[in-house]
Every structure is written in structure tokens, then in C-alpha cells.
Design a protein around this motif. Structure first.
Motif, PDB file in Angstrom:
ATOM      1  N   UNK A 254      -0.429  11.154   9.076  1.00  0.00           N
ATOM      2  CA  UNK A 254      -0.300  12.289   8.161  1.00  0.00           C
ATOM      3  C   UNK A 254       0.492  11.896   6.920  1.00  0.00           C
ATOM      4  N   UNK A 255       1.623  11.207   7.117  1.00  0.00           N
ATOM      5  CA  UNK A 255       2.446  10.766   5.981  1.00  0.00           C
ATOM      6  C   UNK A 255       1.645   9.854   5.059  1.00  0.00           C
ATOM      7  N   UNK A 256       0.919   8.912   5.660  1.00  0.00           N
ATOM      8  CA  UNK A 256       0.107   7.991   4.869  1.00  0.00           C
ATOM      9  C   UNK A 256      -0.988   8.742   4.114  1.00  0.00           C
ATOM     10  N   UNK A 257      -1.571   9.756   4.743  1.00  0.00           N
ATOM     11  CA  UNK A 257      -2.595  10.558   4.084  1.00  0.00           C
ATOM     12  C   UNK A 257      -2.053  11.311   2.886  1.00  0.00           C
ATOM     13  N   UNK A 258      -0.848  11.889   3.029  1.00  0.00           N
ATOM     14  CA  UNK A 258      -0.232  12.627   1.922  1.00  0.00           C
ATOM     15  C   UNK A 258       0.081  11.707   0.747  1.00  0.00           C
ATOM     16  N   UNK A 259       0.644  10.541   1.042  1.00  0.00           N
ATOM     17  CA  UNK A 259       0.958   9.587  -0.024  1.00  0.00           C
ATOM     18  C   UNK A 259      -0.325   9.010  -0.640  1.00  0.00           C
ATOM     19  N   UNK A 260      -1.328   8.810   0.198  1.00  0.00           N
ATOM     20  CA  UNK A 260      -2.588   8.244  -0.279  1.00  0.00           C
ATOM     21  C   UNK A 260      -3.299   9.132  -1.282  1.00  0.00           C
TER      22      UNK A 260
ATOM     23  N   UNK B 265      -7.624  12.886   6.364  1.00  0.00           N
ATOM     24  CA  UNK B 265      -6.551  12.372   7.229  1.00  0.00           C
ATOM     25  C   UNK B 265      -5.608  13.469   7.714  1.00  0.00           C
ATOM     26  N   UNK B 266      -5.089  14.268   6.775  1.00  0.00           N
ATOM     27  CA  UNK B 266      -4.089  15.277   7.150  1.00  0.00           C
ATOM     28  C   UNK B 266      -4.708  16.352   8.032  1.00  0.00           C
ATOM     29  N   UNK B 267      -5.953  16.733   7.749  1.00  0.00           N
ATOM     30  CA  UNK B 267      -6.583  17.811   8.512  1.00  0.00           C
ATOM     31  C   UNK B 267      -7.428  17.267   9.670  1.00  0.00           C
ATOM     32  N   UNK B 268      -8.473  16.486   9.338  1.00  0.00           N
ATOM     33  CA  UNK B 268      -9.459  16.132  10.358  1.00  0.00           C
ATOM     34  C   UNK B 268      -8.916  15.106  11.352  1.00  0.00           C
ATOM     35  N   UNK B 269      -8.246  14.070  10.869  1.00  0.00           N
ATOM     36  CA  UNK B 269      -7.665  13.086  11.794  1.00  0.00           C
ATOM     37  C   UNK B 269      -6.644  13.730  12.715  1.00  0.00           C
ATOM     38  N   UNK B 270      -5.874  14.666  12.175  1.00  0.00           N
ATOM     39  CA  UNK B 270      -4.879  15.364  12.988  1.00  0.00           C
ATOM     40  C   UNK B 270      -5.555  16.196  14.069  1.00  0.00           C
TER      41      UNK B 270
ATOM     42  N   UNK C 165       0.821  -1.209   0.000  1.00  0.00           N
ATOM     43  CA  UNK C 165       0.000   0.000   0.000  1.00  0.00           C
ATOM     44  C   UNK C 165       0.854   1.258   0.000  1.00  0.00           C
ATOM     45  N   UNK C 166       1.779   1.336   0.935  1.00  0.00           N
ATOM     46  CA  UNK C 166       2.615   2.540   1.070  1.00  0.00           C
ATOM     47  C   UNK C 166       3.632   2.614  -0.068  1.00  0.00           C
ATOM     48  N   UNK C 167       4.212   1.467  -0.434  1.00  0.00           N
ATOM     49  CA  UNK C 167       5.171   1.462  -1.547  1.00  0.00           C
ATOM     50  C   UNK C 167       4.532   1.904  -2.848  1.00  0.00           C
ATOM     51  N   UNK C 168       3.311   1.458  -3.093  1.00  0.00           N
ATOM     52  CA  UNK C 168       2.592   1.849  -4.303  1.00  0.00           C
ATOM     53  C   UNK C 168       2.283   3.335  -4.289  1.00  0.00           C
ATOM     54  N   UNK C 169       1.831   3.825  -3.146  1.00  0.00           N
ATOM     55  CA  UNK C 169       1.515   5.251  -3.035  1.00  0.00           C
ATOM     56  C   UNK C 169       2.753   6.102  -3.273  1.00  0.00           C
ATOM     57  N   UNK C 170       3.901   5.652  -2.746  1.00  0.00           N
ATOM     58  CA  UNK C 170       5.156   6.373  -2.964  1.00  0.00           C
ATOM     59  C   UNK C 170       5.545   6.337  -4.438  1.00  0.00           C
ATOM     60  N   UNK C 171       5.385   5.164  -5.079  1.00  0.00           N
ATOM     61  CA  UNK C 171       5.692   5.025  -6.504  1.00  0.00           C
ATOM     62  C   UNK C 171       4.836   5.964  -7.347  1.00  0.00           C
ATOM     63  N   UNK C 172       3.520   5.977  -7.086  1.00  0.00           N
ATOM     64  CA  UNK C 172       2.628   6.837  -7.858  1.00  0.00           C
ATOM     65  C   UNK C 172       2.936   8.313  -7.622  1.00  0.00           C
ATOM     66  N   UNK C 173       3.314   8.644  -6.401  1.00  0.00           N
ATOM     67  CA  UNK C 173       3.674  10.029  -6.095  1.00  0.00           C
ATOM     68  C   UNK C 173       4.865  10.472  -6.936  1.00  0.00           C
ATOM     69  N   UNK C 174       5.887   9.620  -7.021  1.00  0.00           N
ATOM     70  CA  UNK C 174       7.088   9.959  -7.797  1.00  0.00           C
ATOM     71  C   UNK C 174       6.809   9.908  -9.295  1.00  0.00           C
ATOM     72  N   UNK C 175       6.114   8.846  -9.744  1.00  0.00           N
ATOM     73  CA  UNK C 175       5.852   8.659 -11.178  1.00  0.00           C
ATOM     74  C   UNK C 175       5.041   9.821 -11.756  1.00  0.00           C
ATOM     75  N   UNK C 176       4.066  10.294 -11.006  1.00  0.00           N
ATOM     76  CA  UNK C 176       3.214  11.383 -11.493  1.00  0.00           C
ATOM     77  C   UNK C 176       3.742  12.756 -11.077  1.00  0.00           C
TER      78      UNK C 176
END
Length: 532
Positions: A162-168, A378-383, A60-71
Motif C-alpha cells: 500500500x505504501x509503495x502504491x501511494x508513493x508510486x 495497488x492500494x485498492x485491488x491488491x489490498x 525506486x522508493x527514494x525517487x517516489x518519495x522525492x517526487x511526492x515531496x517536490x510536487x
């Protein structure tokens, strides 16, 4: 309608009978004992570990990181574009084609099927799309899920959420773009979409027809499980916890009874199709969401001098956790990632089922709108929820760690109950407000997820009325199970079902992400052309 309600009553009659006959062991405990082995089995299978880390979280996290970099860091660089899309700045790009495609009507007709509201002219705005989506996202994942994360992993879990929310944000952009790109339109104009469609249709385009069919079937199965678990049992579980605490119920059958009442209420809506109740829910839930955020802001700003202390504690505990049972950075990271993914569902693919029915000829436009959801959720409300609980616990009310339940003044609290105690410290009678909010969020989430699960059920078993009714009766049964069983059993099962969706969904995303890049370029080119 009467025969449907009779079916529900027949379904729950054995539980009521057992509750009356039981003397030593309550019906709640019986249901929990019967359900726990099922929960443990699925949890052990889905969360198998590699090097001490559940593989599904690596994926899950690896894919999100990959998509973040690829796009090209679409979650950051395209954030202003996404805001402009929501503001309606680029609506004129779509309008001529939409009028030709749909005229003055929206496919599906209902907000729950389209995730967007319809104006009198039949046009839809991206702001309405985001408002509807966020009101459906804000709920018990933010209230109970965050409390569980803090109780288990301590304040440091907030940082990893927060990190997971940003990558997600990147994952949700990809899956919601594909949801629109490969949707299926029925003869009556109703739109069917989601991972089961973009996996099967998309992989067929790539020449992997059999793989696409198999992965799509697995996704549909897991999505049905997700609708029974995270979208249902976990919701009724939290509603029951706060209701029992508010009313002081200690009966060993109280959970099952509350579950029966909730099942009847939800059954009237999803089986009887009483749209007026659903329409009221759609209006009340956003109001409750706003009130919840205002309450959080009030508590945080009332303790303004403690905000920097809370932030410092979050950062310190993220890399040097002291919560009992967490043990290491990896431990607190896993807690944060798991709760964030459960809350925003990025990577699980469920959101694309709803987003797929929107009116647009540019699939990437809806992907951009969707990427804002993990940020807000996640980044706003969960925090904000986390800050409220951490500030509250500066008073030393409970110790972080353990099984997720905490002892406050000799009384055990878990999930939403922890958040309720934090609110009650600063806002009089907030326990009543939060109880109402949790129940309404639970019901609205169950209604939405019944739609997700039903779409997957239709994909597997066809679009007949009998098949639909069978699914809905099973769905109602899990409301009772969720209300009666323990929080740990229910959330373990719910996590397993939600995260199981990640495996087949990622098959589709990894085969089709070049399509998303092409669609993003197409949309950005259209924006540039409109500006020139």
C-alpha cells in the motif's frame, strides 16, 4: 499469414520433438534447467545490495518519495483534480486545440496504441482513458503477485504494498507527463513515445545528448527484456499453473504444450493482426476484472467480522514479521515493495509508452489521470486480494514464509493457485472462473506488453517489417519458456527485467522533473482561467 504461422511452428518444433524423445526428464524440467542460470544471473546483477537492501528498490522508493515531496504531495493534494479530469470536467480546455491538431481522428487509430477509446466524433474522454488503463493493469500482478507476496512475506507485506502504491502515484504522474511532452509523431500520424523518447529528446535539450542516447538505448533493451519477462513469461507461467491445477495435468511436458497453444493464440493476434480477437479481449477483460472485484468484495463482506482482525494482523506483521525466512521489517518491506512495483509498474516507465499517444495539448493532464492507476491497482485491488487470502488463512491452511509455494492438504500451491484455493473456500466453482480470468488477463497483458516491447525494438532497430517479425517470434518463444519453467525462475527473471528499466528511466526523470513542474503549473493555470 500462413508463412507467419509456419515460422511459429518451426520455432516450437524442437520443443515438441524433445518432449516426445524425453523419457526420464520432462521437457518442462529441461527448459527450467536451461533457463534458471539466465534468471539467476540477471537477478543477481539487477538486485545488487547496499547494506542488505537492493539498490534498485532504494532508488525506486527514494525517487517516489522525492517526487511526492517536490510536487507538494501531488498524489494526495491533486487527487480531487485528477478525479475531475477523469470526469471530463476540464475537457473544454483542450477541445479547440485538439480539433486544430487532429481533426476527427486519433493518432495511431487503435486503442492499444492510444490507451484511450475513440467515440464516434473522434473525441476521447479521461474516463475512457482510465477505464482502459485499469482494465489493462488489473491482472495477474493482482492475483498471483499478491499471493506470492503474502506467501513469502506474510500479511505484513500488504502494508508495504500500500505504501509503495501511494508513493508510486507520484512517479507515474512524472513519467506519463513526460511521455506526452516528448512524444514523436510518425509521417502516418502514428505516435511513438515512452522513456526512450523523453530520455533522448529531453536530455538533448539539457545539453546531455550522448548521455540521453545511451540511457535511452539501455531503457529500450531493458523494456524488451521486460516484455519477454514480466509482460510475457510471468503471465504464461501463471496461466499454465491454474490450467494444470484445474485439469489435473501432471505430465512433465504439460507446461510446454500449454505454452505452445498460448503462443499460437497470441501469435495469431500479434502477427496476423486479427483485430476482432483483440477487440473481443478488450471487452471480455474489463468484464472479468469487474467480476473479480465483485467476488473479492463478496468474500470480504461475507467475513465482515474478520476484517478488523485481518487489518490488525497486517499492521502487526508489517513491523514485527513472523513469516519464516523474512527475518526482519526490511525483509517484509522488500517483499511488499517488489510485488507492488511489479503490479503497478510505477517508476519503470512502461505505462508512459501507451499514455504518450493521447490527444491533449496539456501533458500534465494525462499525468494526473495516470496517477490514479497505482491507487486503484495497488492500494485498492491488491489490498482486496490480500484480505481474501489472509481471511482464508485464518483457518490455518498454510504457514507464511518459505520459497513462496505453500502446502494445503498435502498439495503444493503457488501464485494464482493460492488465490484460487482462497476463492474456492467461499464461492463454488470459483476455480473455473479464476482460471478463465487468469488466462484472459495473461493473454491481454501479453498483447499489451508486446506493443511496449515492439516500440522499444523499433527504437533500436528501425520500423521495418522484418525487424518487427523477429521481435514477435522471440516474444512467442518466451511464452513457451514461461509456461514450462518453474515459477521462481520465471518471476526472478521477470522482476529483474522490470526493475532494470528503473535505472535508465530515473536518469530521465531526475533531469526532466522541472519540466513536469512547469507543465503542471501550465495546466492548473488553464483550469483556473477556465473557472474565472
Amino acid at each position: 499469414m500462413k508463412k507467419y504461422l509456419l515460422s511459429i511452428f518451426t520455432l516450437i518444433l524442437p520443443f515438441l520433438t524433445t518432449a516426445q524423445e524425453t523419457t526420464e526428464v520432462g521437457i518442462d524440467q529441461q527448459i527450467d534447467q536451461a533457463f534458471k542460470p539466465v534468471s539467476d544471473f540477471f537477478s543477481s546483477v539487477i538486485f545488487f545490495q547496499i547494506g542488505g537492501i537492493p539498490f534498485v528498490l532504494i532508488l525506486l522508493v527514494g525517487s517516489a518519495l522525492f517526487f511526492t515531496i517536490y510536487f507538494g504531495f501531488v498524489n494526495i493534494r491533486r487527487f480531487p483534480t485528477a478525479i475531475n479530469v477523469v470526469r471530463g470536467k476540464y475537457d473544454d480546455i483542450d477541445r479547440p486545440v485538439l480539433e486544430e491538431m487532429y481533426g476527427d481522428s486519433t493518432p495511431g487509430g487503435d486503442a492499444i496504441e492510444t490507451i484511450r477509446d475513440e467515440s464516434q466524433e473522434g473525441e476521447v474522454t479521461h474516463f475512457q482513458a482510465l477505464a482502459t488503463a485499469v482494465s489493462g493493469t488489473v491482472g495477474n500482478g493482482n492475483i498471483a503477485g499478491v499471493a506470492l507476496a503474502i506467501a513469502l512475506g506474510g500479511p505484513g507485506a500488504t502494508f508495504w504494498m500500500i505504501i509503495c502504491g501511494l508513493l508510486g502515484m507520484s512517479s507515474k504522474f512524472v513519467e506519463c507527463t513526460l511521455g506526452v511532452q516528448y512524444r514523436d509523431v510518425g509521417e502516418d500520424g502514428t505516435v511513438y513515445g515512452g522513456p526512450m523518447y523523453y530520455i533522448s529528446k529531453g536530455l538533448k535539450e539539457k545539453g546531455f545528448t550522448m548521455l540521453g542516447k545511451i540511457a535511452a538505448v539501455f531503457f529500450a533493451i531493458f523494456c524488451i527484456g521486460g516484455s519477454f519477462g514480466g509482460g510475457n513469461a510471468a503471465q504464461s507461467n501463471q496461466a499454465t499453473i491454474v490450467l494444470k491445477e484445474l485439469m489435473g495435468l501432471e505430465s512433465t511436458s504439460a507446461g510446454a504444450i500449454i505454452g505452445v497453444i498460448l503462443a499460437l493464440l497470441v501469435g495469431i493476434i500479434i502477427i496476423g493482426g486479427i483485430k476482432r480477437i483483440a477487440q473481443v479481449t478488450e471487452k471480455v477483460v474489463p468484464f472479468m476484472a469487474v467480476m473479480y472485484l465483485v467476488a473479492c468484495l463478496y468474500i470480504i463482506l461475507s467475513n465482515f467480522s474478520l476484517i478488523d482482525d485481518a487489518v490488525a494482523l497486517i499492521m502487526k506483521e508489517a513491523f514485527n514479521p513472523t513469516a519464516i525466512g523474512v527475518g526482519s521489517v526490511i525483509g517484509v518491506l522488500l517483499v511488499g515493495f517488489k510485488r507492488a512495483a511489479f503490479s503497478n509498474e510505477a517508476g519503470a516507465g512502461s505505462a508512459s509508452i501507451a499514455h504518450s499517444a493521447v490527444k491533449t495539448k496539456y501533458s500534465a493532464s494525462e499525468g494526473l489521470v495516470a496517477l490514479l492507476e497505482p491507487f486503484i491497482d495497488t492500494v485498492v485491488i491488491c489490498t482486496m486480494t490480500a484480505l481474501v487470502i489472509i481471511i482464508f488463512n485464518f483457518g490455518g491452511y498454510f504457514e507464511y514464509g518459505g520459497e513462496g509455494s505453500v502446502m494445503i492438504d498435502g498439495i503444493s500451491y503457488e501464485g494464482a493457485g493460492i488465490t484460487s484455493m482462497a476463492f474456492a473456500q467461499y464461492i463454488p466453482y470459483s476455480n473455473v472462473f479464476l482460471t478463465i480470468a487468469v488466462v484472459l488477463f495473461a493473454v491481454s497483458t501479453m498483447i499489451s506488453w508486446s506493443y511496449y516491447g515492439l516500440q522499444s525494438w523499433k527504437f533500436l532497430f528501425g520500423r521495418g517489417k522484418t525487424a518487427d517479425l523477429i521481435y514477435k517470434l522471440l516474444f512467442l518463444l518466451f511464452i513457451i519458456i514461461g509456461a514450462a519453467a518453474s515459477m521462481k525462475s520465471i518471476w526472478d527473471f521477470s522482476d529483474a527485467m522490470i526493475f532494470a528499466m528503473v535505472f535508465p528511466n530515473m536518469v530521465g526523470l531526475f533531469f526532466l522533473f522541472p519540466v513536469v513542474k512547469k507543465q503542471l503549473k501550465r495546466y492548473l493555470d488553464a483550469i483556473k482561467a477556465a473557472k474565472s
